[in-house]
Design a protein around this motif. Sequence first.
Motif, PDB file in Angstrom:
ATOM      1  N   LEU A   1      17.081  27.292  53.822  1.00 17.77           N
ATOM      2  CA  LEU A   1      16.247  28.352  54.390  1.00 17.77           C
ATOM      3  C   LEU A   1      14.852  27.827  54.727  1.00 17.77           C
ATOM      4  N   MET A   2      14.340  26.935  53.892  1.00 18.33           N
ATOM      5  CA  MET A   2      13.037  26.329  54.173  1.00 18.33           C
ATOM      6  C   MET A   2      13.080  25.523  55.468  1.00 18.33           C
ATOM      7  N   SER A   3      14.127  24.715  55.670  1.00 22.05           N
ATOM      8  CA  SER A   3      14.244  23.923  56.892  1.00 22.05           C
ATOM      9  C   SER A   3      14.370  24.819  58.122  1.00 22.05           C
TER      10      SER A   3
ATOM     11  N   SER B   1      17.287  26.642  63.798  1.00 23.47           N
ATOM     12  CA  SER B   1      16.999  27.727  62.851  1.00 23.47           C
ATOM     13  C   SER B   1      18.268  28.373  62.295  1.00 23.47           C
ATOM     14  N   PHE B   2      19.441  28.064  62.893  1.00 23.58           N
ATOM     15  CA  PHE B   2      20.712  28.619  62.405  1.00 23.58           C
ATOM     16  C   PHE B   2      21.451  27.621  61.508  1.00 23.58           C
ATOM     17  N   MET B   3      20.771  26.613  61.030  1.00 26.45           N
ATOM     18  CA  MET B   3      21.406  25.598  60.206  1.00 26.45           C
ATOM     19  C   MET B   3      21.892  26.184  58.882  1.00 26.45           C
ATOM     20  N   THR B   4      22.895  25.544  58.314  1.00 28.83           N
ATOM     21  CA  THR B   4      23.445  25.943  57.016  1.00 28.83           C
ATOM     22  C   THR B   4      23.542  24.706  56.123  1.00 28.83           C
ATOM     23  N   SER B   5      23.951  24.921  54.885  1.00 28.50           N
ATOM     24  CA  SER B   5      24.098  23.806  53.957  1.00 28.50           C
ATOM     25  C   SER B   5      25.257  22.902  54.331  1.00 28.50           C
TER      26      SER B   5
END
Length: 542
Positions: A499-501, A385-389
């Motif tokens: 944000l969707m992911s 949930s803390f992923m970024t581009s």
Amino acid sequence: MTHANSIESGPQDAIVEQTSAELPVKEAARPAPPEAMLSLRLAVGLIGMLLASLLAILNEQVTAFAMSDIQGALSIGHDDGTWLTTLFEAANVATMVFAPWFGITFTLKRFTIGAVVATMLFGILCPFAPNLPSLYALRVLQGIAGGCLPPMLIIVALRYLPPRIKLYGLAGYALTATFGPALGTPLAALWTEYFSWKMAFWQIVPLGIATCVAIQQGLPDDPLKLERLRSFNWSGFLIGFPAVAMLVIGFLQGDRLDWLNSDLIRVMFIGGAVLLVAFLINEWFHPLPFFKLQLLSRRNFSHGLTTLAGAVILLVGVAAIPGQHLARIHAYRALQTTPLSLLVALPLLITLPLTAAVLNLKRVDSRWVMALGLCLMIATCAMGSFMTSEWIRDNFYVLQSLQIAAQPMVIVAILMGVTTGLPPTEGPFASAMFNSLKTFSAAVATGLIEGLGTARERFHSNVLVDQLGNRALITDQSIDATHGIGELAHRVHEQALVLMSADLYRVMACVAIALLCLVPVLPVRIYPPWTTTPPSSPPSAR
């Protein structure tokens, strides 16, 4: 002894059933005779059944991942191409409801070999389809043939495996549910990148030949039970097959057709739901049902099916999010996401039997093994949930590594809870309910991920655009520069996808938390199949 149970049993199973149903309680509680050994020939047959189930999973997954290449080679548009997967899945899921009944009637050996041959034949013919309708028909027929295979594995495991190694047989089934799907992306990448898109259909032929040989040589020759055809549950079949197929079509086509805003989707959901209720009522009262709903009165069985539905949604979601993110943000092809899939798939060959060995210990409580697996799932989703581009393939390795231990803990524990205490006579009922629910839940998961993903992407896009407008971040210079506007739109779209992911990971975490909360409430303590349930155990655990 009920007529329904006597129909499902073979000569040896009838003896078991008669013992449990007609003898006094004290006599039925006598010590069991010495445990039978698994012969080499029967082991070969069981391996053949395992390969048959794996063949069905690989055929389904590889063709799905290679569908864009298949559509391009056959000049099929995107909308028409989606029906190639949808029709296959609808036929596949609906067939699993009824396959165990036919397997008992025509014998497991003959029925499985026939289904494998049919799956290979339709796969060989698919690339030569003269037009799109004929390709649709071949995919439906292949879906029916492939749907006959996975349910057979649980039946033979319950019937032939000695108690001490029964959990290892269930781990073999779990291998098809975890290892098989994880191999879909690597194999699809291999065939489409280095060989031909036709190999997505033809790859099953060598495995299918080996499967038929192993089953023919290994499984015993049971007598045909064609007299069962006179008592066929026509009402259940004619209601149940379209009910399940319509619901699957609704979930798989829902996002593309805008869900209930589409007349077709409304018909699929409403009609399918009504028919499904009618089917379940029919199965409850019918003397020869396909689903023995009375099994749900057993706490561990009902908990197992409930947890199975949630676990499949969880596993499908956790597996799909990384590939979806890498493909849409960084334009990864299947070949580039293959290392992620292999990182999970190959170690499962070790962790699945190890998990079965741990659960085969009498002092180990399967409920807490399942709880630990769910905690690892929650940790995976929390980190995701803390992923970024900026996240690339390397950033997902730690998340995927947790699945190596988490998936076997959850799936094998569920299988243990569902099958422990089931006599071979109830194997076909358990197999029909377990397999059809598993594949149906996978379709629900696909629809959920697509629908929720689309909704959250639109939401985040609107919020980001509103924030840009309210904060006057778009200057006159950037408006005049076409390149600047295009770059800004790309960044907004990219951030909305990220944000969707992250939102999808949070939803999957909520599913895992809900399943974790059920563990201390619903199931009761069960013991490995080779042990005897202590007298102090609750009756519902049996």
